[in-house]
Design a protein around this motif. Structure first.
Motif, PDB file in Angstrom:
ATOM      1  N   UNK A  86      -7.168 -35.850 -48.758  1.00 45.37           N
ATOM      2  CA  UNK A  86      -6.871 -37.203 -49.221  1.00 45.37           C
ATOM      3  C   UNK A  86      -7.047 -38.146 -48.045  1.00 45.37           C
ATOM      4  N   UNK A  87      -7.838 -39.192 -48.232  1.00 41.79           N
ATOM      5  CA  UNK A  87      -7.995 -40.246 -47.234  1.00 41.79           C
ATOM      6  C   UNK A  87      -7.165 -41.426 -47.703  1.00 41.79           C
ATOM      7  N   UNK A  88      -6.182 -41.813 -46.885  1.00 46.42           N
ATOM      8  CA  UNK A  88      -5.258 -42.838 -47.340  1.00 46.42           C
ATOM      9  C   UNK A  88      -4.786 -43.722 -46.198  1.00 46.42           C
ATOM     10  N   UNK A  89      -4.711 -45.007 -46.481  1.00 49.42           N
ATOM     11  CA  UNK A  89      -4.145 -45.941 -45.525  1.00 49.42           C
ATOM     12  C   UNK A  89      -2.634 -45.832 -45.454  1.00 49.42           C
ATOM     13  N   UNK A  90      -2.048 -45.106 -46.387  1.00 50.18           N
ATOM     14  CA  UNK A  90      -0.595 -44.956 -46.444  1.00 50.18           C
ATOM     15  C   UNK A  90      -0.116 -43.690 -45.755  1.00 50.18           C
ATOM     16  N   UNK A  91      -1.040 -42.818 -45.345  1.00 51.20           N
ATOM     17  CA  UNK A  91      -0.663 -41.566 -44.722  1.00 51.20           C
ATOM     18  C   UNK A  91      -0.016 -40.622 -45.716  1.00 51.20           C
ATOM     19  N   UNK A  92       0.595 -39.569 -45.205  1.00 52.36           N
ATOM     20  CA  UNK A  92       1.216 -38.547 -46.066  1.00 52.36           C
ATOM     21  C   UNK A  92       2.365 -39.124 -46.881  1.00 52.36           C
ATOM     22  N   UNK A  93       3.007 -40.188 -46.387  1.00 52.38           N
ATOM     23  CA  UNK A  93       4.134 -40.786 -47.106  1.00 52.38           C
ATOM     24  C   UNK A  93       3.703 -41.373 -48.451  1.00 52.38           C
ATOM     25  N   UNK A  94       2.420 -41.675 -48.598  1.00 54.00           N
ATOM     26  CA  UNK A  94       1.924 -42.254 -49.834  1.00 54.00           C
ATOM     27  C   UNK A  94       1.568 -41.237 -50.909  1.00 54.00           C
ATOM     28  N   UNK A  95       1.696 -39.953 -50.597  1.00 51.84           N
ATOM     29  CA  UNK A  95       1.334 -38.919 -51.567  1.00 51.84           C
ATOM     30  C   UNK A  95       2.469 -38.664 -52.552  1.00 51.84           C
ATOM     31  N   UNK A  96       2.128 -38.477 -53.820  1.00 51.04           N
ATOM     32  CA  UNK A  96       3.157 -38.040 -54.769  1.00 51.04           C
ATOM     33  C   UNK A  96       3.614 -36.628 -54.386  1.00 51.04           C
ATOM     34  N   UNK A  97       4.819 -36.279 -54.765  1.00 50.40           N
ATOM     35  CA  UNK A  97       5.418 -34.996 -54.368  1.00 50.40           C
ATOM     36  C   UNK A  97       4.536 -33.798 -54.716  1.00 50.40           C
ATOM     37  N   UNK A  98       3.879 -33.808 -55.882  1.00 47.55           N
ATOM     38  CA  UNK A  98       3.098 -32.632 -56.291  1.00 47.55           C
ATOM     39  C   UNK A  98       1.865 -32.424 -55.412  1.00 47.55           C
ATOM     40  N   UNK A  99       1.498 -33.429 -54.622  1.00 47.26           N
ATOM     41  CA  UNK A  99       0.351 -33.307 -53.721  1.00 47.26           C
ATOM     42  C   UNK A  99       0.783 -33.120 -52.269  1.00 47.26           C
ATOM     43  N   UNK A 100       2.060 -32.841 -52.054  1.00 45.74           N
ATOM     44  CA  UNK A 100       2.619 -32.793 -50.701  1.00 45.74           C
ATOM     45  C   UNK A 100       1.895 -31.804 -49.782  1.00 45.74           C
ATOM     46  N   UNK A 101       1.308 -30.746 -50.310  1.00 44.25           N
ATOM     47  CA  UNK A 101       0.639 -29.769 -49.465  1.00 44.25           C
ATOM     48  C   UNK A 101      -0.813 -30.080 -49.155  1.00 44.25           C
ATOM     49  N   UNK A 102      -1.323 -31.169 -49.703  1.00 47.09           N
ATOM     50  CA  UNK A 102      -2.735 -31.534 -49.499  1.00 47.09           C
ATOM     51  C   UNK A 102      -2.892 -32.219 -48.143  1.00 47.09           C
ATOM     52  N   UNK A 103      -3.906 -31.822 -47.360  1.00 48.53           N
ATOM     53  CA  UNK A 103      -4.129 -32.477 -46.072  1.00 48.53           C
ATOM     54  C   UNK A 103      -4.460 -33.964 -46.253  1.00 48.53           C
ATOM     55  N   UNK A 104      -3.918 -34.784 -45.360  1.00 53.32           N
ATOM     56  CA  UNK A 104      -4.125 -36.233 -45.424  1.00 53.32           C
ATOM     57  C   UNK A 104      -4.819 -36.695 -44.159  1.00 53.32           C
ATOM     58  N   UNK A 105      -5.840 -37.503 -44.360  1.00 56.16           N
ATOM     59  CA  UNK A 105      -6.544 -38.147 -43.270  1.00 56.16           C
ATOM     60  C   UNK A 105      -6.128 -39.612 -43.310  1.00 56.16           C
ATOM     61  N   UNK A 106      -5.369 -40.052 -42.332  1.00 57.80           N
ATOM     62  CA  UNK A 106      -4.879 -41.430 -42.324  1.00 57.80           C
ATOM     63  C   UNK A 106      -6.018 -42.378 -41.956  1.00 57.80           C
ATOM     64  N   UNK A 107      -6.205 -43.407 -42.792  1.00 58.45           N
ATOM     65  CA  UNK A 107      -7.220 -44.432 -42.512  1.00 58.45           C
ATOM     66  C   UNK A 107      -6.644 -45.431 -41.523  1.00 58.45           C
ATOM     67  N   UNK A 108      -7.443 -45.938 -40.634  1.00 59.37           N
ATOM     68  CA  UNK A 108      -8.844 -45.558 -40.372  1.00 59.37           C
ATOM     69  C   UNK A 108      -8.904 -44.245 -39.589  1.00 59.37           C
ATOM     70  N   UNK A 109      -9.964 -43.498 -39.804  1.00 59.79           N
ATOM     71  CA  UNK A 109     -10.138 -42.229 -39.115  1.00 59.79           C
ATOM     72  C   UNK A 109     -11.529 -42.182 -38.504  1.00 59.79           C
ATOM     73  N   UNK A 110     -11.667 -41.355 -37.479  1.00 64.50           N
ATOM     74  CA  UNK A 110     -12.958 -41.178 -36.814  1.00 64.50           C
ATOM     75  C   UNK A 110     -13.797 -40.181 -37.605  1.00 64.50           C
ATOM     76  N   UNK A 111     -15.106 -40.319 -37.578  1.00 62.67           N
ATOM     77  CA  UNK A 111     -15.979 -39.393 -38.313  1.00 62.67           C
ATOM     78  C   UNK A 111     -15.710 -37.925 -37.983  1.00 62.67           C
ATOM     79  N   UNK A 112     -15.462 -37.638 -36.718  1.00 64.26           N
ATOM     80  CA  UNK A 112     -15.214 -36.239 -36.338  1.00 64.26           C
ATOM     81  C   UNK A 112     -13.895 -35.722 -36.914  1.00 64.26           C
ATOM     82  N   UNK A 113     -12.942 -36.616 -37.155  1.00 67.83           N
ATOM     83  CA  UNK A 113     -11.695 -36.199 -37.797  1.00 67.83           C
ATOM     84  C   UNK A 113     -11.948 -35.764 -39.245  1.00 67.83           C
ATOM     85  N   UNK A 121      -5.598 -34.146 -59.717  1.00 69.65           N
ATOM     86  CA  UNK A 121      -5.156 -33.126 -60.676  1.00 69.65           C
ATOM     87  C   UNK A 121      -6.326 -32.275 -61.159  1.00 69.65           C
ATOM     88  N   UNK A 122      -7.467 -32.917 -61.432  1.00 69.71           N
ATOM     89  CA  UNK A 122      -8.658 -32.174 -61.871  1.00 69.71           C
ATOM     90  C   UNK A 122      -9.142 -31.238 -60.770  1.00 69.71           C
TER      91      UNK A 122
END
Length: 120
Positions: free
Chosen positions: A82-109, A71-72
């Motif tokens: 957002x880096x998350x082990x839950x993927x985009x499904x774990x985002x609250x609705x108000x953050x739905x447009x934020x890009x998600x990097x699913x953990x684990x991810x490669x450094x180049x990702x 929010x800040x």
């Protein structure tokens, strides 16, 4: 990645090894790393002192949601991933447009996701 060179990126990550990997990856890309910080309080304190260009935000910090940090960042108009082990499904609705990097991810990702953000 040239587009990230000199960019100031806040890293909010509670897992020490992941934070170290992120920090190294970003430093190799020419990024100025702010943090890493592992708690919501640390992240909010850092944001009061310094405005990053971009941010990487783990949504779950040792069981505590980092949504207040998201929010800040939104209020400050700081683009973030957002880096998350839950993927985009774990985002609250108000953050739905934020890009998600699913953990684990490669450094180049990580660097590619940051380079796609506005202001990168």
């Amino acid at each position: 990645m040239a587009s990230l060179t000199g960019r100031r990126v806040l890293v909010v990550e509670d897992e020490t090894l992941v934070a170290m990997l992120v920090e190294d990856t970003l430093a190799d890309a020419g990024v100025v790393v702010l943090g890493p910080v592992a708690t919501v309080a640390e992240a909010l304190s850092m944001l009061e002192q310094d405005r990053p260009d971009l941010a990487v935000l783990d949504l779950n910090l040792a069981g505590e949601t980092s949504e207040p940090v998201a929010d800040a960042l939104l209020r400050m108009e700081v683009p973030f991933v957002v880096a998350s082990g839950y993927g985009a499904a774990g985002l609250p609705q108000r953050l739905a447009g934020i890009p998600v990097l699913a953990k684990p991810y490669a450094p180049e990702d990580l660097t590619a996701a940051l380079a796609r953000l506005p202001g990168a």
